[in-house]
Design a protein around this motif. Structure first.
Motif, PDB file in Angstrom:
ATOM      1  N   ASN A 273      14.461  23.623  85.251  1.00 52.09           N
ATOM      2  CA  ASN A 273      15.783  23.024  85.057  1.00 52.09           C
ATOM      3  C   ASN A 273      16.142  23.028  83.577  1.00 52.09           C
ATOM      4  OD1 ASN A 273      18.114  21.527  86.134  1.00 52.09           O
ATOM      5  ND2 ASN A 273      17.343  19.849  84.890  1.00 52.09           N
ATOM      6  N   ILE A 274      17.433  23.142  83.301  1.00 55.76           N
ATOM      7  CA  ILE A 274      17.960  23.021  81.941  1.00 55.76           C
ATOM      8  C   ILE A 274      19.182  22.117  82.001  1.00 55.76           C
ATOM      9  CG2 ILE A 274      18.977  24.221  79.964  1.00 55.76           C
ATOM     10  CD1 ILE A 274      17.489  26.734  80.791  1.00 55.76           C
ATOM     11  N   GLN A 275      19.223  21.118  81.139  1.00 54.20           N
ATOM     12  CA  GLN A 275      20.377  20.220  81.114  1.00 54.20           C
ATOM     13  C   GLN A 275      20.686  19.778  79.695  1.00 54.20           C
ATOM     14  OE1 GLN A 275      18.013  16.825  83.264  1.00 54.20           O
ATOM     15  NE2 GLN A 275      19.733  15.821  82.220  1.00 54.20           N
ATOM     16  N   ALA A 276      21.974  19.547  79.437  1.00 58.77           N
ATOM     17  CA  ALA A 276      22.398  19.045  78.138  1.00 58.77           C
ATOM     18  C   ALA A 276      22.020  17.568  78.029  1.00 58.77           C
ATOM     19  CB  ALA A 276      23.903  19.217  77.980  1.00 58.77           C
ATOM     20  N   VAL A 277      21.550  17.175  76.846  1.00 59.46           N
ATOM     21  CA  VAL A 277      21.138  15.787  76.607  1.00 59.46           C
ATOM     22  C   VAL A 277      21.708  15.343  75.257  1.00 59.46           C
ATOM     23  CG1 VAL A 277      19.025  15.867  77.987  1.00 59.46           C
ATOM     24  CG2 VAL A 277      18.968  16.620  75.599  1.00 59.46           C
ATOM     25  N   PRO A 278      21.710  14.031  74.984  1.00 61.38           N
ATOM     26  CA  PRO A 278      22.227  13.541  73.703  1.00 61.38           C
ATOM     27  C   PRO A 278      21.401  14.048  72.517  1.00 61.38           C
ATOM     28  CG  PRO A 278      21.947  11.749  75.281  1.00 61.38           C
ATOM     29  CD  PRO A 278      21.281  12.937  75.867  1.00 61.38           C
ATOM     30  N   ASP A 279      22.010  14.069  71.357  1.00 55.78           N
ATOM     31  CA  ASP A 279      21.301  14.493  70.147  1.00 55.78           C
ATOM     32  C   ASP A 279      20.177  13.529  69.782  1.00 55.78           C
ATOM     33  OD1 ASP A 279      23.011  16.606  69.998  1.00 55.78           O
ATOM     34  OD2 ASP A 279      24.353  15.699  68.518  1.00 55.78           O
TER      35      ASP A 279
ATOM     36  N   VAL B 194      15.603  21.787  72.794  1.00 55.68           N
ATOM     37  CA  VAL B 194      15.993  22.794  71.818  1.00 55.68           C
ATOM     38  C   VAL B 194      17.471  22.596  71.484  1.00 55.68           C
ATOM     39  CG1 VAL B 194      16.608  24.513  73.589  1.00 55.68           C
ATOM     40  CG2 VAL B 194      15.950  25.269  71.290  1.00 55.68           C
ATOM     41  N   ASP B 195      17.827  22.798  70.212  1.00 55.66           N
ATOM     42  CA  ASP B 195      19.223  22.721  69.766  1.00 55.66           C
ATOM     43  C   ASP B 195      19.783  24.133  69.679  1.00 55.66           C
ATOM     44  OD1 ASP B 195      19.152  19.943  69.498  1.00 55.66           O
ATOM     45  OD2 ASP B 195      18.373  20.064  67.453  1.00 55.66           O
ATOM     46  N   LEU B 196      20.970  24.323  70.262  1.00 57.91           N
ATOM     47  CA  LEU B 196      21.580  25.652  70.292  1.00 57.91           C
ATOM     48  C   LEU B 196      22.997  25.616  69.750  1.00 57.91           C
ATOM     49  CD1 LEU B 196      20.607  27.371  73.665  1.00 57.91           C
ATOM     50  CD2 LEU B 196      19.727  27.814  71.382  1.00 57.91           C
ATOM     51  N   ASP B 197      23.287  26.573  68.878  1.00 58.12           N
ATOM     52  CA  ASP B 197      24.647  26.795  68.388  1.00 58.12           C
ATOM     53  C   ASP B 197      25.106  28.118  68.979  1.00 58.12           C
ATOM     54  OD1 ASP B 197      27.014  27.000  67.079  1.00 58.12           O
ATOM     55  OD2 ASP B 197      26.183  27.070  65.047  1.00 58.12           O
ATOM     56  N   HIS B 198      25.983  28.013  69.992  1.00 56.56           N
ATOM     57  CA  HIS B 198      26.414  29.204  70.725  1.00 56.56           C
ATOM     58  C   HIS B 198      27.834  28.963  71.254  1.00 56.56           C
ATOM     59  CE1 HIS B 198      26.489  32.377  73.790  1.00 56.56           C
ATOM     60  NE2 HIS B 198      25.445  32.915  73.187  1.00 56.56           N
ATOM     61  N   PRO B 199      28.671  29.987  71.289  1.00 64.38           N
ATOM     62  CA  PRO B 199      30.050  29.803  71.762  1.00 64.38           C
ATOM     63  C   PRO B 199      30.161  29.288  73.191  1.00 64.38           C
ATOM     64  CG  PRO B 199      29.813  31.922  70.644  1.00 64.38           C
ATOM     65  CD  PRO B 199      28.432  31.359  70.801  1.00 64.38           C
ATOM     66  N   GLN B 200      29.120  29.488  74.011  1.00 61.93           N
ATOM     67  CA  GLN B 200      29.198  29.137  75.428  1.00 61.93           C
ATOM     68  C   GLN B 200      28.591  27.770  75.769  1.00 61.93           C
ATOM     69  OE1 GLN B 200      30.825  31.062  77.666  1.00 61.93           O
ATOM     70  NE2 GLN B 200      31.366  32.371  75.937  1.00 61.93           N
ATOM     71  N   VAL B 201      28.157  26.996  74.757  1.00 59.20           N
ATOM     72  CA  VAL B 201      27.451  25.754  75.079  1.00 59.20           C
ATOM     73  C   VAL B 201      28.325  24.743  75.816  1.00 59.20           C
ATOM     74  CG1 VAL B 201      25.756  25.956  73.235  1.00 59.20           C
ATOM     75  CG2 VAL B 201      27.945  24.780  72.794  1.00 59.20           C
ATOM     76  N   ASP B 202      29.642  24.839  75.675  1.00 61.34           N
ATOM     77  CA  ASP B 202      30.537  23.899  76.371  1.00 61.34           C
ATOM     78  C   ASP B 202      30.912  24.370  77.765  1.00 61.34           C
ATOM     79  OD1 ASP B 202      30.665  22.018  74.301  1.00 61.34           O
ATOM     80  OD2 ASP B 202      32.174  23.195  73.240  1.00 61.34           O
ATOM     81  N   CYS B 203      30.453  25.553  78.129  1.00 66.00           N
ATOM     82  CA  CYS B 203      30.734  26.071  79.475  1.00 66.00           C
ATOM     83  C   CYS B 203      29.820  25.374  80.483  1.00 66.00           C
ATOM     84  CB  CYS B 203      30.501  27.576  79.504  1.00 66.00           C
ATOM     85  SG  CYS B 203      30.757  28.310  81.133  1.00 66.00           S
ATOM     86  N   PRO B 204      30.379  24.812  81.558  1.00 65.29           N
ATOM     87  CA  PRO B 204      29.562  24.076  82.543  1.00 65.29           C
ATOM     88  C   PRO B 204      28.447  24.903  83.175  1.00 65.29           C
ATOM     89  CG  PRO B 204      31.899  23.665  82.898  1.00 65.29           C
ATOM     90  CD  PRO B 204      31.810  24.786  81.899  1.00 65.29           C
ATOM     91  N   THR B 205      28.638  26.222  83.259  1.00 63.21           N
ATOM     92  CA  THR B 205      27.631  27.072  83.917  1.00 63.21           C
ATOM     93  C   THR B 205      26.601  27.633  82.930  1.00 63.21           C
ATOM     94  OG1 THR B 205      29.065  29.018  83.678  1.00 63.21           O
ATOM     95  CG2 THR B 205      29.261  27.725  85.722  1.00 63.21           C
ATOM     96  N   TRP B 206      26.711  27.246  81.643  1.00 63.92           N
ATOM     97  CA  TRP B 206      25.802  27.798  80.643  1.00 63.92           C
ATOM     98  C   TRP B 206      24.327  27.480  80.928  1.00 63.92           C
ATOM     99  CZ3 TRP B 206      25.166  31.460  77.323  1.00 63.92           C
ATOM    100  CH2 TRP B 206      24.225  31.356  76.300  1.00 63.92           C
TER     101      TRP B 206
ATOM    102  N   GLU C 203      22.832  27.009  83.737  1.00 65.04           N
ATOM    103  CA  GLU C 203      22.395  27.832  84.870  1.00 65.04           C
ATOM    104  C   GLU C 203      22.216  29.287  84.442  1.00 65.04           C
ATOM    105  OE1 GLU C 203      23.982  29.098  89.348  1.00 65.04           O
ATOM    106  OE2 GLU C 203      24.968  27.492  88.230  1.00 65.04           O
ATOM    107  N   TYR C 204      23.098  29.757  83.584  1.00 64.11           N
ATOM    108  CA  TYR C 204      23.009  31.124  83.076  1.00 64.11           C
ATOM    109  C   TYR C 204      21.739  31.293  82.238  1.00 64.11           C
ATOM    110  CZ  TYR C 204      24.233  35.333  80.426  1.00 64.11           C
ATOM    111  OH  TYR C 204      24.220  36.588  79.852  1.00 64.11           O
ATOM    112  N   MET C 205      21.435  30.294  81.406  1.00 67.33           N
ATOM    113  CA  MET C 205      20.211  30.338  80.600  1.00 67.33           C
ATOM    114  C   MET C 205      18.973  30.358  81.482  1.00 67.33           C
ATOM    115  SD  MET C 205      20.705  27.776  77.356  1.00 67.33           S
ATOM    116  CE  MET C 205      18.959  27.940  76.984  1.00 67.33           C
ATOM    117  N   LEU C 206      18.956  29.497  82.495  1.00 60.15           N
ATOM    118  CA  LEU C 206      17.803  29.412  83.396  1.00 60.15           C
ATOM    119  C   LEU C 206      17.548  30.770  84.051  1.00 60.15           C
ATOM    120  CD1 LEU C 206      16.906  26.576  85.834  1.00 60.15           C
ATOM    121  CD2 LEU C 206      17.092  28.883  86.723  1.00 60.15           C
ATOM    122  N   TYR C 207      18.622  31.386  84.555  1.00 58.79           N
ATOM    123  CA  TYR C 207      18.491  32.697  85.202  1.00 58.79           C
ATOM    124  C   TYR C 207      17.962  33.729  84.217  1.00 58.79           C
ATOM    125  CZ  TYR C 207      19.932  37.275  86.950  1.00 58.79           C
ATOM    126  OH  TYR C 207      19.939  38.590  87.323  1.00 58.79           O
ATOM    127  N   GLY C 208      18.544  33.770  83.020  1.00 60.35           N
ATOM    128  CA  GLY C 208      18.169  34.770  82.034  1.00 60.35           C
ATOM    129  C   GLY C 208      16.745  34.602  81.537  1.00 60.35           C
TER     130      GLY C 208
END
Length: 319
Positions: free
Chosen positions: A108-114, A73-85, A87-92
Motif C-alpha cells: 500500500n502507498i498513501q499520503a500522510v502528513p509532513d 518518503v518525500d516526493l516532489d513531482h507534478p502528479q503528487v496531487d492526483c488522486p490516482t498517483w 496507485e500508479y506508484m504501487l503498480y510501477g
C-alpha cells in the motif's frame, strides 16, 4: 512536496538487510542489494524533482523477512496531487521489482502528513519467530543443521531443530520473565558498540508461544510429519539489535535444559554481572518475520485546510 507512507513485504534471504550501504565516493549511487536501496531505485524511476530518501521504520538484519514493514518518503513531482498517483506508484514499483527478480512487494502507498515519521511515529512492532521441533517419536542421526531433513517449502523460512528435547512449559515460564520494562543489555551487542547515550531498556508488551502451522499441507511433503511447529510472537515499541533472536535463543536453550530458569532471570535483573550465556546460540535470521508496524490512525490523517487558507489559494490561482 508530499510525504508518502509505504507498506511492503519481502523475503530477506537475498537482501543484505534493510539498511543501504552508502558509497562515500558516489553518495547518489544505488544499492539494489538492500531493501532501502532498491526502494529508492524504484522510486527514482518516476523521475521526481528531488532525490528521494526512503526512511524505514524497522531495520531488519540480513536473512530476516517481513510480512509488513513500512517506510516514508518525500516526493516532489507534478502528479503528487492526483488522486490516482499512489496507485500508479504501487503498480510501477511492483512491476519493477518483478522484472528485477527482487523478493519485495508493495502492499500500500498513501499520503500522510509532513509530521509523520515511519520510525518514530510507530506505536509498536510485532515479530514472529517460527520453530520446527523434531517429534519425540522420530529418530534422526543429525550431525548438524545441514544433515536434518527439511521440507523444501520451509527452506530459509523456519528454524529447524533436530532435537526432540523441548519443554514448552519451561519456555513459557522463561518468556514471562521478558514481559514489562527490562534491561536487555545481555541480549544485544556490547555497550562499546553502541552510540553514546544508547539505552538497552525496552518494554515488552507481550510474548506468546503457541502451536504453529507448516506453510504447505503435509500431504504434499511427508517430511512435515517429522516436526511440531511453534510460533513465538513478541510485541514492543522497539527492540535492541538482535534482541528478538537472542531472546528466542535463550528460550530454546531453556527448553533443552542447557540454561536454567534462574539463569535467565539473572541475565535480565542483573545484566552487569550476568551477560550473554554462551550455552545459548543466537537464533538464525531466517526464522524471523516482522509481521506488523502499528501507528495511531490519527497520525496518518492529513489535516484539512482551513477556509481562510483555501480562499487564499483560490485567489492566488485567479490572480
Amino acid at each position: 512536496m508530499r510525504r508518502y507512507l509505504l507498506t511492503y513485504s519481502y523475503i530477506g534471504s537475498n537482501f543484505r538487510g534493510v539498511q543501504k550501504n552508502l558509497d562515500l565516493e558516489d553518495k547518489l549511487k544505488g544499492d539494489p542489494e538492500s531493501v532501502q536501496g532498491i526502494l529508492e531505485i524504484a522510486i527514482k524511476r518516476f523521475k521526481p524533482a528531488n532525490c528521494p530518501k526512503v526512511v524505514v521504520s524497522s531495520r531488519t538484519d540480513i536473512g530476516v523477512h517481513a510480512l509488513e514493514n513500512s517506510a516514508h518518503v518525500d516526493l516532489d513531482h507534478p502528479q503528487v496531487d492526483c488522486p490516482t498517483w499512489p496507485e500508479y506508484m504501487l503498480y510501477g514499483m511492483n512491476r519493477y521489482f518483478s522484472k528485477a527478480h527482487a523478493d519485495l512487494w508493495i502492499k500500500n502507498i498513501q499520503a500522510v502528513p509532513d509530521t509523520f515519521h515511519a520510525r518514530f511515529s510507530a506505536k509498536s512492532r510485532t515479530y514472529l519467530y517460527r520453530l520446527a521441533i523434531l517429534k519425540p517419536c522420530q529418530c534422526q542421526d543429525a550431525i548438524n543443521q545441514y544433515s536434518i531433513s527439511v521440507p523444501m517449502g520451509e527452506w530459509k523460512r523456519c528454524c529447524f531443530i533436530g532435537n526432540s528435547n523441548f519443554d514448552v512449559d519451561k519456555v513459557r515460564k522463561a518468556a514471562s520473565f521478558f514481559i514489562g520494562l527490562k534491561d536487555f543489555q545481555a541480549f544485544t551487542r556490547p555497550a562499546s558498540h553502541h552510540p553514546e547515550g544508547y539505552s538497552t531498556i525496552r518494554h515488552i508488551n507481550e510474548m506468546t508461544i503457541t502451536p504453529g502451522l507448516p506453510m504447505i499441507n503435509s500431504i504434499h511433503d511427508s517430511r512435515y510429519n517429522l516436526y511440531n511447529f511453534w510460533d513465538i510472537v513478541v510485541n514492543a515499541k522497539s527492540f535492541c539489535y538482535r534482541q528478538v533472536r537472542r531472546m528466542v535463543a535463550v528460550l530454546i536453550a531453556v527448553a533443552q535444559n542447557k540454561i536454567e530458569l534462574d539463569e535467565v532471570k539473572l541475565m535480565i535483573e542483573d545484566p552487569q554481572n550476568n551477560g550473554w550465556n554462551p550455552r545459548a546460540t543466537t537464533a538464525p535470521p531466517h526464522g524471523l518475520f516482522l509481521t506488523k508496524v502499528e501507528y495511531d490512525p490519527q497520525d496518518l490523517i492529513i489535516p484539512k485546510q482551513t477556509e481562510e487558507e483555501t480562499t487564499k489559494e483560490i485567489r492566488s490561482i485567479c490572480d
